[in-house]
Design a protein around this motif. Sequence first.
Motif, PDB file in Angstrom:
ATOM      1  N   PRO A 121       0.890  -7.533   6.531  1.00 43.33           N
ATOM      2  CA  PRO A 121       1.719  -8.506   5.803  1.00 43.33           C
ATOM      3  C   PRO A 121       2.138  -8.058   4.411  1.00 43.33           C
ATOM      4  N   THR A 122       1.430  -7.090   3.829  1.00 37.94           N
ATOM      5  CA  THR A 122       1.758  -6.684   2.463  1.00 37.94           C
ATOM      6  C   THR A 122       2.904  -5.689   2.393  1.00 37.94           C
ATOM      7  N   TRP A 123       3.161  -4.946   3.485  1.00 34.74           N
ATOM      8  CA  TRP A 123       4.217  -3.927   3.416  1.00 34.74           C
ATOM      9  C   TRP A 123       5.375  -4.188   4.375  1.00 34.74           C
ATOM     10  N   VAL A 124       5.220  -5.063   5.356  1.00 36.98           N
ATOM     11  CA  VAL A 124       6.362  -5.426   6.213  1.00 36.98           C
ATOM     12  C   VAL A 124       7.121  -6.521   5.481  1.00 36.98           C
ATOM     13  N   VAL A 125       7.923  -6.089   4.518  1.00 41.84           N
ATOM     14  CA  VAL A 125       8.670  -7.000   3.661  1.00 41.84           C
ATOM     15  C   VAL A 125      10.106  -6.515   3.562  1.00 41.84           C
ATOM     16  N   GLU A 126      10.964  -7.355   3.034  1.00 44.16           N
ATOM     17  CA  GLU A 126      12.368  -6.995   2.897  1.00 44.16           C
ATOM     18  C   GLU A 126      12.605  -6.159   1.647  1.00 44.16           C
ATOM     19  N   GLY A 127      13.588  -5.282   1.743  1.00 39.83           N
ATOM     20  CA  GLY A 127      14.003  -4.528   0.577  1.00 39.83           C
ATOM     21  C   GLY A 127      13.220  -3.249   0.371  1.00 39.83           C
ATOM     22  N   PRO A 128      13.535  -2.516  -0.697  1.00 33.26           N
ATOM     23  CA  PRO A 128      12.899  -1.227  -0.981  1.00 33.26           C
ATOM     24  C   PRO A 128      11.413  -1.349  -1.310  1.00 33.26           C
ATOM     25  N   GLN A 165       1.863   3.374  -1.756  1.00 37.78           N
ATOM     26  CA  GLN A 165       0.529   3.056  -2.277  1.00 37.78           C
ATOM     27  C   GLN A 165      -0.544   3.276  -1.206  1.00 37.78           C
ATOM     28  N   LEU A 166      -0.237   2.891   0.038  1.00 37.10           N
ATOM     29  CA  LEU A 166      -1.186   3.130   1.131  1.00 37.10           C
ATOM     30  C   LEU A 166      -1.359   4.628   1.367  1.00 37.10           C
ATOM     31  N   ALA A 167      -0.239   5.356   1.307  1.00 38.22           N
ATOM     32  CA  ALA A 167      -0.288   6.800   1.537  1.00 38.22           C
ATOM     33  C   ALA A 167      -1.107   7.501   0.448  1.00 38.22           C
ATOM     34  N   ARG A 168      -1.005   7.030  -0.777  1.00 42.52           N
ATOM     35  CA  ARG A 168      -1.785   7.630  -1.866  1.00 42.52           C
ATOM     36  C   ARG A 168      -3.284   7.514  -1.580  1.00 42.52           C
ATOM     37  N   GLN A 169      -3.692   6.406  -0.957  1.00 44.29           N
ATOM     38  CA  GLN A 169      -5.106   6.231  -0.612  1.00 44.29           C
ATOM     39  C   GLN A 169      -5.556   7.255   0.420  1.00 44.29           C
ATOM     40  N   ALA A 170      -4.607   7.772   1.206  1.00 43.48           N
ATOM     41  CA  ALA A 170      -4.924   8.787   2.214  1.00 43.48           C
ATOM     42  C   ALA A 170      -4.736  10.197   1.671  1.00 43.48           C
ATOM     43  N   GLY A 171      -4.504  10.311   0.361  1.00 43.87           N
ATOM     44  CA  GLY A 171      -4.392  11.628  -0.247  1.00 43.87           C
ATOM     45  C   GLY A 171      -2.984  12.163  -0.403  1.00 43.87           C
ATOM     46  N   ARG A 230       8.930   4.946  10.193  1.00 47.05           N
ATOM     47  CA  ARG A 230       8.490   5.617   8.979  1.00 47.05           C
ATOM     48  C   ARG A 230       6.968   5.507   8.809  1.00 47.05           C
ATOM     49  N   ALA A 231       6.408   4.346   9.149  1.00 51.00           N
ATOM     50  CA  ALA A 231       4.954   4.189   9.068  1.00 51.00           C
ATOM     51  C   ALA A 231       4.258   5.152  10.030  1.00 51.00           C
ATOM     52  N   SER A 232       4.812   5.298  11.235  1.00 48.70           N
ATOM     53  CA  SER A 232       4.244   6.235  12.214  1.00 48.70           C
ATOM     54  C   SER A 232       4.342   7.668  11.715  1.00 48.70           C
ATOM     55  N   MET A 233       5.451   7.988  11.068  1.00 53.01           N
ATOM     56  CA  MET A 233       5.618   9.334  10.508  1.00 53.01           C
ATOM     57  C   MET A 233       4.528   9.626   9.478  1.00 53.01           C
ATOM     58  N   LEU A 234       4.245   8.667   8.617  1.00 58.18           N
ATOM     59  CA  LEU A 234       3.224   8.866   7.600  1.00 58.18           C
ATOM     60  C   LEU A 234       1.843   9.075   8.214  1.00 58.18           C
ATOM     61  N   ALA A 235       1.531   8.335   9.281  1.00 59.15           N
ATOM     62  CA  ALA A 235       0.245   8.514   9.948  1.00 59.15           C
ATOM     63  C   ALA A 235       0.141   9.916  10.543  1.00 59.15           C
ATOM     64  N   ARG A 236       1.237  10.404  11.111  1.00 56.17           N
ATOM     65  CA  ARG A 236       1.248  11.765  11.657  1.00 56.17           C
ATOM     66  C   ARG A 236       1.075  12.798  10.541  1.00 56.17           C
ATOM     67  N   CYS A 237       1.767  12.579   9.431  1.00 53.44           N
ATOM     68  CA  CYS A 237       1.691  13.524   8.316  1.00 53.44           C
ATOM     69  C   CYS A 237       0.315  13.517   7.657  1.00 53.44           C
TER      70      CYS A 237
END
Length: 296
Positions: A157-164, A172-178, A132-139
């Motif tokens: 370390p902030t996003w490789v966590v358990e749960g939703p 939040q990271l994606a929002r920084q990329a627009g 999913r992270a790779s998909m977001l980078a492509r998008c």
Amino acid sequence: MAKTEKPAAGKPAADETPSGGSSMINIILVCALVAAALVGGYVYFLRGAQRDPDAPKKDPDLAELMKPGALPDMSLGSQDAPNVIVEYASMTCPHCAQFDKVVFPEIKTKYIDTGKARLIFREFPLDGLAARASMLARCAGPDRYFAMIDVMFQTQPTWVVEGPEALDHLLQLARQAGFSKEKFDACLADKDLFKKIVDERQRANDVFQVDSTPTFFVNGKRVSGEHQLKDFEALFTGIEKPETTPPAQGSTPQTEGTPAPAENSAAPESGTPAPAEGSATPPGGGAGEPQGAPAQ
């Protein structure tokens, strides 16, 4: 995913906003689509046969390695650079993040920015969250791809966590990329993009014997060692090779019958941990998840 209680017929959902549309329903739909894609993806992850991790690996055919796979290659540096680095990485791999933080800046400054090397970055997700992270980078698009890759590695370390919460942090990271929430949801629901990323991973395993991350090839040669700058420089062409320091005068000569020290027996440089054995899961053994990644 946690079970969500449905509202009674004719009653609005608890999260429904007056302007129309339910954020909870949108989340459920996106998660359902992503889950369906990931279930299918694990079939691809498990497709390869189990390979002996200790068996020697051959260097791939250079022409075959340089062919783009299911997705266009993403690269940094001059197309005419005399040296080409191909990197296979997983966004949830801690050793990939360590390389991005410590070694890659040296390679970029010394060789990529000076036109002596080019980097081709290819996705090799070890789990659904990495996919999913790779998909977001492509998008994010070609202009923002590497910036987003770098941000995700730097903040791993902030996003490789358990749960939703993992998806919340990725949003939040994606929002920084627009990204808007709608673009984020649409990207993660793109089954075709997901399949292409998984197909690229399978090709790397089947054709190039990639079974751990990070894996590097320089001019078609597999990079061994601890993936330090010197390991890449040893395979570069057209550069001045670092001089080997001669033994100090007065050192004890090697006597007959005394075994020579084993190659690579020296401890890694201070502050740069060597990759732990077995830290990456071979594709043939299933799509294992790194510590802290949410279960699918």
